[in-house]
Design a protein around this motif. Structure first.
Motif, PDB file in Angstrom:
ATOM      1  N   VAL A 121       1.007  -1.219   0.098  1.00 29.41           N
ATOM      2  CA  VAL A 121       0.032  -0.225   0.053  1.00 29.41           C
ATOM      3  C   VAL A 121       0.865   1.372  -0.018  1.00 29.41           C
ATOM      4  O   VAL A 121       0.573   2.230  -0.700  1.00 29.41           O
ATOM      5  CB  VAL A 121      -1.032   0.072   1.243  1.00 29.41           C
ATOM      6  CG1 VAL A 121      -1.672   1.361   1.283  1.00 29.41           C
ATOM      7  CG2 VAL A 121      -1.949  -1.057   1.137  1.00 29.41           C
ATOM      8  N   ASP A 122       1.931   1.385   0.888  1.00 27.89           N
ATOM      9  CA  ASP A 122       2.880   2.221   0.553  1.00 27.89           C
ATOM     10  C   ASP A 122       3.430   2.570  -0.699  1.00 27.89           C
ATOM     11  O   ASP A 122       3.615   3.786  -1.099  1.00 27.89           O
ATOM     12  CB  ASP A 122       4.187   2.147   2.010  1.00 27.89           C
ATOM     13  CG  ASP A 122       3.412   2.227   3.177  1.00 27.89           C
ATOM     14  OD1 ASP A 122       2.507   2.714   3.350  1.00 27.89           O
ATOM     15  OD2 ASP A 122       4.002   1.707   4.119  1.00 27.89           O
ATOM     16  N   GLU A 123       3.939   1.367  -1.279  1.00 24.04           N
ATOM     17  CA  GLU A 123       4.416   1.653  -2.550  1.00 24.04           C
ATOM     18  C   GLU A 123       3.328   2.335  -3.414  1.00 24.04           C
ATOM     19  O   GLU A 123       3.607   3.162  -4.622  1.00 24.04           O
ATOM     20  CB  GLU A 123       4.839   0.294  -2.987  1.00 24.04           C
ATOM     21  CG  GLU A 123       6.191  -0.312  -2.268  1.00 24.04           C
ATOM     22  CD  GLU A 123       6.544  -1.448  -2.856  1.00 24.04           C
ATOM     23  OE1 GLU A 123       5.662  -2.080  -3.679  1.00 24.04           O
ATOM     24  OE2 GLU A 123       7.513  -1.995  -2.468  1.00 24.04           O
ATOM     25  N   LEU A 124       2.151   1.816  -3.402  1.00 23.63           N
ATOM     26  CA  LEU A 124       1.040   2.411  -4.442  1.00 23.63           C
ATOM     27  C   LEU A 124       0.836   3.936  -4.121  1.00 23.63           C
ATOM     28  O   LEU A 124       0.509   4.550  -5.031  1.00 23.63           O
ATOM     29  CB  LEU A 124      -0.286   1.614  -4.055  1.00 23.63           C
ATOM     30  CG  LEU A 124      -0.359   0.328  -4.645  1.00 23.63           C
ATOM     31  CD1 LEU A 124      -1.623  -0.537  -4.155  1.00 23.63           C
ATOM     32  CD2 LEU A 124      -0.268   0.237  -6.161  1.00 23.63           C
ATOM     33  N   ARG A 125       0.980   4.332  -3.018  1.00 24.91           N
ATOM     34  CA  ARG A 125       0.930   5.730  -2.736  1.00 24.91           C
ATOM     35  C   ARG A 125       2.000   6.542  -3.104  1.00 24.91           C
ATOM     36  O   ARG A 125       1.683   7.650  -3.714  1.00 24.91           O
ATOM     37  CB  ARG A 125       1.009   6.124  -1.090  1.00 24.91           C
ATOM     38  CG  ARG A 125      -0.314   5.628  -0.518  1.00 24.91           C
ATOM     39  CD  ARG A 125      -0.356   5.691   1.002  1.00 24.91           C
ATOM     40  NE  ARG A 125      -1.475   5.274   1.853  1.00 24.91           N
ATOM     41  CZ  ARG A 125      -1.568   5.199   2.884  1.00 24.91           C
ATOM     42  NH1 ARG A 125      -0.736   5.797   3.933  1.00 24.91           N
ATOM     43  NH2 ARG A 125      -2.873   5.056   3.660  1.00 24.91           N
ATOM     44  N   GLY A 126       3.118   5.972  -3.318  1.00 23.43           N
ATOM     45  CA  GLY A 126       4.212   6.580  -4.043  1.00 23.43           C
ATOM     46  C   GLY A 126       4.050   6.854  -5.479  1.00 23.43           C
ATOM     47  O   GLY A 126       4.321   7.695  -6.080  1.00 23.43           O
TER      48      GLY A 126
END
Length: 789
Positions: A78-83
């Motif tokens: 999820v963190d990567e998708l936000r980036g």
């Protein structure tokens, strides 16, 4: 890291074995359709639904367990998708900036593009207009060519042009009005072409019918020429065989259709027919034209088969038959060259119609003809017609059969014609031996018919033993044989010699023999005529062998096959019988004349008292007459006939003497009368002996001399002159001296034998002892004859 929880090994929430099976199937990706179908078929869907819910719960629990196990990885993701979202916003801003700049640049290009597209549309329209114009120009050009072809009468290229317009242009012509006009004109032009072609074809029909006669005459003439060459070749071969000359070889002439077609007249121009057939095929109506042709030709045939009522058949038959021949020669050419345009069955049907008409006409005409020459001419031309058309494959047997049926009619006419000629030849005959002065006359009248009596050429002037009737009749019979063979040649029977032989016998028996017998039986016939007729019959009988050989020669039969005795003519036997009739007629005439001379009842004094010193005067006339008859007969008649004439005349004299003694008008006679008859008989006997030796008959008939036929008269005179007449009753003496005398005749004659009115030999006082003894002997003979009877 915590260890993963172990898989549950027990059933939870009421799981059953079936739930596990179902879960396993779903987990493996297998098809659960059969299970569903089976549950509904069994009527128990609720358990299956329940099981499926259990499986769902189980799966949800497994997903929950899986998520609890990997939650840390989910947080990182999820963190990567936000980036990535932040980077996407930056990219979106850059794209908006680039799009603005692109819109500014593309607007100018878009205006230019629209101008370019408009130019392309104009170009396309112009190109399309040019293409449409070209199609219209090409179509109009083809229409112009078609009109020109039609105007020039070149219908085939005209139709091909129209076909090209219909197939390649009519559907693509862009101008509707032009297309409509062309569509309407095409059927009109086709109809016009068909009419023009039919008009030309009708002209050809008229022309071919008018040419049929010349075609038929040429073909039949060719056949006649071939036949003549063949006959000449056969004749040369026959002569060579007769003369034993070899090396000629065999040459056979046959009639060939190709040879016929080489003739200029037989080069039939069928171009109008081919053209009309081809054009109708292009028009799509070939069957209609074939039917049109067949019906018109049938009408022409029907007209050709009509007999002219104005002109006699003997003057029109060649035209009639040549027209038919030409008609079917044309039809044969059409069948062979028109590519199935006309079927062989159709031609056969027309031919059967023609054959039936020809046979009917021939039967009718032959039954009314009264000249064999006319009938033969027609028959010969019909056989030439048959030979000609047979080469083209036509069945001509019925026509030839019709000719064969009329052969009796022909021979009846020929017999009647020959009868008239034979009657004229016999009635005009002088009954005098022919005098032949030249070798050529000898060859034409004697050698030609094998009538010579010797193989050596005689010296001229030559006197033939027959009269002019014989060679005249032989010529008539020879012409009859030629006429018979001419009619039977090329008929149904290839071996017709026996038929010719039958008709030859018929003319010899029913005509010649009948005319001769009528002549013989006529009252006006004289001795010389009867004698000459008898001689003539002998030579006519001899000529029968020549007639038979001549017939065999004309029929192509080897001469050796007719030289056997059993192969001879029946007429020969009949003529031999007629010859005997002629001999009897001759003897009757001779005997009648002898009776005129020897009328003993008037010329003899039966009771004369004077002793005769010589013969009666009429005996000298009899001897002179017999001398003349025998001399003439020796020159004319054959030996056996000469013998019969001499025997018959002398036997008649002997019978006349015996009959005179028996005549009822003679009541009595004496020894002087017997002595006088004895003197007469001696003169006749002397004549008989002399002629028997001079004629050479003594060398042939050694046991039957002329004198032997006077024996009855001689024995009667000897008996009447005998001094012991009773010896007649002695069997031995009678058999030796009086074997021909009949008891009754002797008894009748002895009753008339009287020497005076008082008794047989007069009174005993006036007679000597010898006469008395003779009287007693005669009386004894009379008595014994009475007792015998």
């Amino acid at each position: 890291m915590e260890a993963k929880p172990k898989r549950r090994t027990v059933t939870e929430n009421g799981d059953t074995g079936e739930d596990l099976v179902l879960a396993t199937l779903i987990g493996n990706g297998d098809d659960v359709g059969p299970l569903v179908r089976h549950a509904f078929e069994m009527g128990r869907p609720e358990p299956l639904v329940h099981q499926l819910k259990n499986v769902v719960k189980k799966k949800e629990a497994e997903i929950e367990d899986l998520c609890k196990t990997h939650y840390e990885e989910f947080i990182v993701a999820v963190d990567e998708l936000r980036g990535v979202l932040v980077d996407a916003e930056e990219l979106k801003s850059d794209l908006a900036s680039d799009n603005f700049r692109l819109q500014e640049v593309g607007t100018a290009l878009l205006v230019k593009l629209e101008d370019l597209l408009e130019s392309y549309a104009i170009k396309k329209n112009v190109t399309e207009a040019i293409k449409m114009s070209k199609i219209c120009v090409q179509a109009l050009d083809l229409c112009l060519k078609c009109n020109n072809y039609v105007s020039e009468g070149q219908f085939y290229p005209a139709l091909k042009t129209m076909d090209l317009i219909e197939k390649n242009y009519l559907q693509i012509i862009p101008v509707k009005v032009l297309k409509l006009i062309i569509e309407r004109r095409i059927p009109v032009i086709k109809s016009h072409v068909e009419k023009k072609v039919c008009s030309q074809f009708n002209e050809w029909l008229v022309h071919i019918r008018s040419s049929a006669k010349a075609i038929g005459q040429t073909a039949i003439g060719f056949t006649a020429s071939v036949r003549q060459k063949e006959e000449e070749t056969v004749e040369r071969q026959r002569k060579a065989e007769e003369q034993n000359v070899g090396g000629l070889g065999e040459s056979e002439y046959t009639l060939d259709v190709e040879d016929l077609e080489q003739d200029s007249v037989l080069k039939i121009d069928l171009t109008p027919l081919y053209r009309a057939s081809h054009i109708h095929t292009i028009l799509g109506v070939p069957e209609r034209f074939r039917e049109y042709y067949y019906k018109n030709r049938e009408l022409q045939l029907k007209s050709d088969l009509q007999i002219s009522s104005v002109q006699p058949f003997v003057e029109s038959y060649q035209t009639f038959l040549a027209q038919i021949a030409g008609y079917f020669i044309v039809e044969d050419r059409v069948v062979r060259t028109a590519g199935g345009f006309l079927s062989a069955d159709q031609v056969d049907t027309m031919w059967e119609t023609a054959v039936a008409k020809i046979v009917s006409v021939l039967d009718n005409q032959f039954s009314t003809m009264d000249s064999p020459t006319h009938l033969l001419l027609v028959k010969d031309y019909v056989t030439l017609l048959g030979t000609t058309l047979r080469q083209y494959g036509y069945e001509v047997a019925p026509v030839i059969d019709a000719l064969d049926k009329s052969r009796d009619r022909y021979h009846e006419l020929l017999l009647e014609e020959c009868r008239q000629q034979i009657v004229a030849a016999i009635s005009n005959d002088s009954y005098q031996q022919m005098v032949i002065k030249k070798e050529s006359d000898y060859e034409s009248n004697v050698l030609s018919f094998n009538l010579q009596t010797s193989d050596i050429m005689p010296a001229f002037t030559y006197i033939a033993p027959f009269s002019s009737m014989v060679p005249d009749v032989c010529r008539i019979i020879r012409s009859y044989i030629k006429g018979s063979v001419d009619y039977l040649t090329y008929g149904v029977n290839t071996s017709f010699f026996n038929v010719v032989k039958k008709y030859l016998d018929k003319i010899l028996i029913d005509v010649l023999n009948e005319v001769i017998l009528n002549t013989i039986s006529s009252n006006g016939i004289g001795v010389s005529q009867a004698m000459q007729i008898a001689a003539n019959i002998s030579f006519l009988e001899k000529a029968c062998d020549y007639f038979l050989r001549h017939a065999a020669q004309l029929c192509g039969i080897p001469s050796r096959s007719v030289e056997r005795p059993q192969a001879g003519l029946s007429a020969k036997v009949v003529l031999k019988t007629s010859r005997d009739e002629a001999y009897l007629a001759l003897l009757n005439v001779v005997n009648t004349k002898l009776d005129e001379f020897m009328n003993l009842t008037e010329n003899v004094n039966w009771t004369t008292e004077e002793t005769p010193q010589g013969v009666h005067e009429f005996i000298n006339e009899v001897v002179i007459y017999l001398e003349t008859v025998m001399s003439t007969a020796q020159q004319i008649l054959p030996t056996d006939a000469l013998y019969k004439v001499g025997v018959g005349a002398l036997e008649h004299i002997a019978n006349s003497i015996v009959s005179a003694f028996l005549n009822e008008s003679i009541k009595r006679f004496n020894a002087n009368a017997v002595s006088a008859i004895n003197n007469d008989l001696r003169v006749i006997e002397t004549f008989a002996d002399e002629r028997y030796q001079l004629t050479g008959l003594s060398e042939i008939y050694k046991e039957g001399s002329f004198r032997s036929y006077l024996v009855e008269a001689r024995q009667l005179i000897n008996l009447l002159s005998s001094s012991q007449p009773e010896n007649f009753m002695n069997p031995v003496i009678r058999e030796r001296n009086y074997n021909t005398l009949d008891y009754k005749k002797v008894a009748t004659i002895c009753e008339k034998f009287k020497d005076s009115a008082d008794g047989i030999f007069g009174s005993l006082a006036s007679r000597n002892t010898k006469q008395t003894a003779k009287k007693k002997s005669m009386d004894m003979l009379k008595k014994r004859l009475k007792d015998f009877n």
